[in-house]
Design a protein around this motif. Structure first.
Motif, mmCIF file in Angstrom:
data_model
loop_
_atom_site.group_PDB
_atom_site.id
_atom_site.type_symbol
_atom_site.label_atom_id
_atom_site.label_comp_id
_atom_site.label_asym_id
_atom_site.label_seq_id
_atom_site.Cartn_x
_atom_site.Cartn_y
_atom_site.Cartn_z
ATOM 1 N N LEU A 47 0.792 -1.023 -0.116
ATOM 2 C CA LEU A 47 -0.222 -0.315 -0.446
ATOM 3 C C LEU A 47 0.675 1.452 -0.044
ATOM 4 N N LYS A 48 2.122 1.342 0.660
ATOM 5 C CA LYS A 48 3.055 2.692 1.019
ATOM 6 C C LYS A 48 3.616 2.818 -0.848
ATOM 7 N N ILE A 49 4.185 1.371 -1.221
ATOM 8 C CA ILE A 49 4.529 1.799 -2.317
ATOM 9 C C ILE A 49 3.929 2.269 -3.256
ATOM 10 N N ALA A 50 2.604 2.040 -3.588
ATOM 11 C CA ALA A 50 1.942 2.095 -4.269
ATOM 12 C C ALA A 50 1.416 3.348 -4.418
ATOM 13 N N LEU A 51 0.828 4.074 -3.448
ATOM 14 C CA LEU A 51 -0.162 5.048 -2.597
ATOM 15 C C LEU A 51 1.384 6.078 -3.579
ATOM 16 N N LEU A 52 2.351 6.325 -3.310
ATOM 17 C CA LEU A 52 3.824 6.590 -3.635
ATOM 18 C C LEU A 52 3.942 7.285 -4.891
ATOM 19 N N ALA A 53 3.920 5.692 -5.508
ATOM 20 C CA ALA A 53 4.292 5.263 -7.005
ATOM 21 C C ALA A 53 3.040 5.864 -7.707
ATOM 22 N N TRP A 65 12.084 2.487 -1.891
ATOM 23 C CA TRP A 65 11.965 3.224 -3.091
ATOM 24 C C TRP A 65 12.284 2.595 -4.168
ATOM 25 N N GLY A 66 12.892 1.727 -3.956
ATOM 26 C CA GLY A 66 13.255 1.084 -4.849
ATOM 27 C C GLY A 66 11.989 0.842 -5.787
ATOM 28 N N GLY A 67 11.313 -0.082 -4.860
ATOM 29 C CA GLY A 67 10.028 -0.748 -4.891
ATOM 30 C C GLY A 67 8.991 0.712 -5.392
ATOM 31 N N VAL A 68 8.995 1.521 -5.453
ATOM 32 C CA VAL A 68 8.254 3.084 -5.461
ATOM 33 C C VAL A 68 8.727 3.652 -6.881
ATOM 34 N N PHE A 69 9.846 3.289 -7.477
ATOM 35 C CA PHE A 69 10.638 3.857 -8.392
ATOM 36 C C PHE A 69 9.819 2.611 -9.645
ATOM 37 N N ALA A 70 10.510 1.584 -9.796
ATOM 38 C CA ALA A 70 9.988 0.135 -10.388
ATOM 39 C C ALA A 70 8.211 -0.161 -10.424
ATOM 40 N N SER A 71 7.850 0.483 -10.030
ATOM 41 C CA SER A 71 6.180 0.273 -9.701
ATOM 42 C C SER A 71 5.144 1.767 -10.677
ATOM 43 N N PHE A 72 6.768 3.012 -10.158
ATOM 44 C CA PHE A 72 6.137 3.953 -11.122
ATOM 45 C C PHE A 72 6.689 4.017 -12.749
ATOM 46 N N ARG A 115 -2.506 -1.430 -10.226
ATOM 47 C CA ARG A 115 -0.751 -1.713 -11.013
ATOM 48 C C ARG A 115 0.502 -1.722 -10.389
ATOM 49 N N ALA A 116 0.647 -0.925 -9.483
ATOM 50 C CA ALA A 116 1.472 -0.309 -8.874
ATOM 51 C C ALA A 116 1.502 -1.200 -7.332
ATOM 52 N N PHE A 117 0.088 -1.757 -7.165
ATOM 53 C CA PHE A 117 -0.149 -2.200 -5.301
ATOM 54 C C PHE A 117 0.223 -4.101 -5.959
ATOM 55 N N GLY A 118 -0.077 -4.524 -7.282
ATOM 56 C CA GLY A 118 0.500 -5.615 -7.684
ATOM 57 C C GLY A 118 2.192 -6.156 -8.455
ATOM 58 N N GLU A 119 2.827 -4.984 -8.346
ATOM 59 C CA GLU A 119 3.827 -5.221 -9.638
ATOM 60 C C GLU A 119 4.598 -5.934 -8.863
ATOM 61 N N PHE A 120 5.402 -6.972 -9.695
ATOM 62 C CA PHE A 120 5.813 -7.721 -9.086
ATOM 63 C C PHE A 120 7.585 -7.948 -9.692
ATOM 64 N N GLY A 121 7.759 -8.564 -10.727
ATOM 65 C CA GLY A 121 8.992 -8.442 -11.848
ATOM 66 C C GLY A 121 10.402 -7.888 -11.709
ATOM 67 N N ALA A 122 9.434 -6.206 -12.299
ATOM 68 C CA ALA A 122 10.462 -5.245 -11.777
ATOM 69 C C ALA A 122 10.701 -4.393 -10.196
ATOM 70 N N THR A 123 9.770 -5.267 -9.236
ATOM 71 C CA THR A 123 10.052 -4.281 -7.872
ATOM 72 C C THR A 123 10.688 -5.563 -7.677
ATOM 73 N N ILE A 124 10.420 -6.484 -7.777
ATOM 74 C CA ILE A 124 11.797 -8.117 -7.447
ATOM 75 C C ILE A 124 13.567 -7.964 -6.811
ATOM 76 N N MET A 125 13.169 -6.982 -8.773
ATOM 77 C CA MET A 125 14.688 -6.992 -9.171
ATOM 78 C C MET A 125 15.464 -5.885 -8.800
#
Length: 221
Positions: free
Chosen positions: A10-16, A86-93, A152-162
């Motif tokens: 939720l935190k990552i998705a909201l900021l993204a 923060w890496g998750g935020v930018f990946a989700s963005f 989309r940001a809430f469920g992001e996986f591929g880019a975020t895990i990298m």
């Protein structure tokens, strides 16, 4: 509680989504005015929609790596993006941005351009036209873009895990929790998180449908 996969997601998705809304509204509006550059803008901004998330994660790893100028600059000022939330935020963005950009762009294309032309002849500034005319007339498309980008940001996986990794209590989102549970054979936990993300995403889609249909009914009157 706040270190659970749900709150991290939720935190990552909201900021993204916040970054997506600010940049998506501005760039979608500008793309309609920069006629010569629009094709190039569309290619650049819509490319993440068709690229595999792992490819996006690869480029972000290079961009934030200490071996490259921007990554070196961040390291010098003590900012860590890789293996942080923060890496998750930018990946989700990056992954969610095309949904917002295209939704808003389509809404602006369908708007009556004469409204803006009349406003300019009356001496209104572009920023006033944007907030007083463009935004109110494109609300359904904007809301749809926001909700699509958020889910989309809430469920992001591929880019975020990298980029952010799969660190429990720090960067482990719901999607990663499902992956980890399946890897360890804990199907019960996986079912719980799958049900959670399904319900949450369905609720967002229902809100999007309600807002869109409500606005259209209002216009028809």
């Amino acid at each position: 509680m706040f270190h659970s996969p749900f709150f991290i997601s939720l935190k990552i998705a909201l900021l993204a989504t916040l970054l997506v809304v600010i940049s998506g509204l501005f760039l979608a509006y500008k793309s309609l005015h920069w006629k010569k550059a629009r094709k190039i803008m569309d290619i650049i901004f819509l490319l993440p929609m068709v690229l595999p998330p792992t490819v996006i994660g690869f480029f972000l790893l290079l961009f934030f790596s200490k071996q490259y100028p921007f990554g070196q600059f961040l390291d010098n000022v003590g900012i860590q993006i890789i293996f942080s939330w923060w890496g998750g935020v930018f990946a989700s963005f990056i992954v969610a941005f095309p949904l917002m950009y295209r939704s808003v762009q389509s809404a602006m294309e369908q708007m009556d351009e004469n409204l803006c032309l009349v406003a300019r002849t009356l001496g209104m500034k572009e920023i006033t036209i944007f907030w007083k005319i463009v935004i109110p007339n494109c609300i359904p498309g904007i809301v749809s873009g926001i909700l699509l980008a958020f889910t989309r940001a809430f469920g992001e996986f591929g880019a975020t895990i990298m980029v952010a990794g799969n660190i429990p209590g720090k960067t482990q989102t719901i999607s990663m929790a499902i992956y980890s549970a399946m890897q360890s054979g804990d199907f019960q936990t996986a079912y719980i998180w799958v049900a959670c993300i399904l319900l949450f995403s369905t609720a967002c889609i229902l809100v999007m449908q309600y807002v869109t249909s409500y606005k259209w009914k209002k216009v028809e009157k």
